[in-house]
Design an enzyme around this catalytic site. Structure first.
Site, short mmCIF file in Angstrom:
data_model
loop_
_atom_site.label_atom_id
_atom_site.label_comp_id
_atom_site.label_asym_id
_atom_site.label_seq_id
_atom_site.Cartn_x
_atom_site.Cartn_y
_atom_site.Cartn_z
NE ARG A 172 -3.84 -2.16 2.34
CZ ARG A 172 -3.69 -3.48 2.55
NH1 ARG A 172 -2.52 -3.95 2.95
NH2 ARG A 172 -4.71 -4.30 2.36
CG HIS A 202 -0.59 -5.40 -4.25
ND1 HIS A 202 0.53 -5.35 -3.45
CD2 HIS A 202 -1.42 -6.32 -3.68
CE1 HIS A 202 0.40 -6.19 -2.44
NE2 HIS A 202 -0.78 -6.78 -2.54
CG HIS A 218 0.36 -11.27 -3.92
ND1 HIS A 218 -0.54 -12.07 -3.27
CD2 HIS A 218 0.31 -10.07 -3.29
CE1 HIS A 218 -1.14 -11.39 -2.30
NE2 HIS A 218 -0.63 -10.16 -2.29
CB THR A 219 3.03 -17.58 -5.22
OG1 THR A 219 3.36 -17.37 -6.60
CG2 THR A 219 2.58 -19.02 -5.05
CE1 TYR A 220 -3.81 -15.01 -0.87
CE2 TYR A 220 -2.92 -14.41 -3.01
CZ TYR A 220 -3.66 -14.09 -1.88
OH TYR A 220 -4.25 -12.85 -1.77
CG ASP A 250 -1.64 -7.99 5.11
OD1 ASP A 250 -0.65 -8.26 4.39
OD2 ASP A 250 -2.61 -7.33 4.70
CD GLU A 278 2.68 -10.29 -0.42
OE1 GLU A 278 2.65 -9.19 -1.03
OE2 GLU A 278 1.83 -10.63 0.43
#
Length: 348
Positions: free
Chosen positions: A80, A105, A179-181, A252, A313
C-alpha cells in the site's frame, strides 16, 4: 529439464501463453505471461504423492474476474501507498487509487494486469522463462519509462529462482515481489492453519488501522510474531494481539529479516512432510495469511475461504516512500534494480 508451451486462454482479445517448466525430480512450475502469474507448482510429499501447492485457476477468465493477485508479479510498488502520491525532483506524481484512497500493489493496471513478452531457455540442469515489459512514463502515475524483466528458473536441485531487473530513464519507484499463495497440503485439501513457519526475524513492522506500516519496529519476543523457533499459523489467527486482530485475524505484516540467503524462511506442512525454504536478498518479507479471502468463487472446484493460502512476499516494506526510517525504494535514473528470491522444495 524441459519446458512445455501452450495457449492458456485469451484476455482482451490477446492470447495468453502458458509455460510448464519440468525437472527430473518430478517438480513442475507452470506460469503464464499475463502478470507473470505462477498458476501451479506441483511437488511430491514424503510419500511421493505429486500435488499442486499454490492457489490458482485453469482459465484466463477466472484470473480476470476473481484473482486476488494469485501468483502474480506485483509492481511498480508492492503493498500500500498512502497518500497515493510521490514527490520527486520538485514534482508531485499522483498514483492511481484502487483501495479507497490508497494505491495498492501498483494500482488497477499494475504489472499483475498486463501481458508480458516472454522467451525460454533450457540447459542440462535448469530451465527458465523470461518475461519482459516496458512500463511507459506515467503508467499508474509513476514517472519514467521503465524496462523490467522477471525470470523464473527451475533447477534440477528443486530450486525455483525468481530474478527481477529494472532500469528507468527517470527517477522512479520500484519494489517488486511475487504474490503466490502457498498451501502445502496439496490440491487444497486443507487450509494453512496447521502449517508451521520458521523465520529468522527479530522484529516486525507495526501496522495502523489502515494496514499501513507506522515505521515502528516491534520486538517479536513474547508475541505471536516470534517465528524464530517455529510456530503454527493458527496461533496468530487465534491470537487476541491487537496487531493480529486489525488485519482480520492472522498476519499481513512486514518482518525484518536478520539474515539473507541463509535459509531464513522455512514453511512445513507436518502432516505430509512438504517443506519449502525461502532465501532472498530483500530486507523484509510480508507474511499474509489470506485473512481477506472470501468464499465467493471456486479454485479448481474448491470453494475459496479465509486462510486457504499464505504469501511470503520478499520485498522492501510497503509505503516506504512516506517513511524515511524505512529502506528506500527510489530507483535513480539509469541505475539498475536487482532482486533475487529462491524457493527450495523438499520433504522432511
Amino acid at each position: 529439464m524441459k519446458i512445455e508451451e501452450g495457449i492458456f486462454g485469451e484476455i482482451n482479445r490477446e492470447l495468453v501463453k502458458s509455460y510448464t517448466i519440468m525437472n527430473n525430480q518430478n517438480i513442475k512450475v507452470t506460469c503464464i505471461d499475463y502478470g507473470c502469474t505462477i498458476t501451479r507448482i506441483d511437488v511430491p510429499d514424503k510419500e511421493g504423492n505429486i500435488e499442486n501447492i499454490v492457489l490458482g485457476f485453469d482459465s484466463a477468465e477466472d484470473y480476470l474476474h476473481y484473482s486476488p493477485y494469485f501468483g502474480a508479479v506485483i509492481g511498480r510498488v508492492a503493498g500500500r501507498v498512502n497518500p497515493p502520491s510521490v514527490d520527486l525532483e520538485g514534482f508531485t506524481y499522483l498514483l492511481a487509487e484502487n483501495e479507497g484512497s490508497t494505491h495498492l500493489h501498483g494500482g488497477p493496471e499494475g504489472f499483475h494486469n498486463v501481458i508480458w513478452k516472454s522467451s525460454t531457455s533450457e540447459s542440462v540442469d535448469e530451465a527458465s522463462v523470461t518475461f519482459t515489459y516496458m512500463s511507459p512514463d506515467g503508467e499508474a502515475g509513476y514517472p519514467g519509462n521503465l524496462e523490467v524483466s522477471v525470470v523464473y528458473t527451475l533447477t534440477d536441485n528443486n530450486d525455483l529462482i525468481i530474478t527481477y531487473h529494472g532500469i528507468s530513464d527517470k527517477n522512479t519507484l520500484l519494489n517488486l515481489t511475487n504474490h503466490t499463495y502457498f498451501n502445502l497440503s496439496g490440491n487444497l485439501k486443507e487450509d494453512i492453519l496447521q502449517h508451521e513457519l520458521t523465520m529468522k526475524s527479530d522484529k516486525f513492522l507495526e501496522l495502523d488501522q489502515s494496514l499501513l506500516p507506522t515505521g515502528n519496529l516491534i520486538d517479536v519476543e513474547h508475541t505471536p510474531f516470534d517465528f524464530r523457533a517455529g510456530k503454527r499459523i493458527i496461533e496468530g489467527v487465534n491470537s487476541k494481539h491487537q496487531q493480529n486482530v486489525i488485519v482480520g485475524n492472522g498476519y499481513d505484516h512486514p518482518f525484518l529479516l536478520s539474515e539473507n540467503h541463509q535459509k531464513e524462511i522455512c514453511l512445513v506442512n507436518p502432516s505430509n512432510g512438504r517443506k519449502m525454504i525461502v532465501e532472498t536478498d530483500e530486507p523484509y518479507v510480508v507474511l499474509y495469511t489470506g485473512n481477506m479471502l472470501e468464499d465467493t468463487f471456486l479454485i479448481r472446484g474448491i470453494p475459496c475461504q479465509k486462510h486457504l493460502g499464505l504469501c511470503l512476499e520478499t520485498q522492501h516494506p510497503p509505503n516506504a516512500i512516506h517513511n524515511q526510517q524505512l529502506p528506500s525504494i527510489l530507483l535513480e535514473k539509469n541505475k539498475e534494480y536487482h532482486s533475487k528470491t529462491r524457493f527450495t522444495f523438499t520433504v522432511e
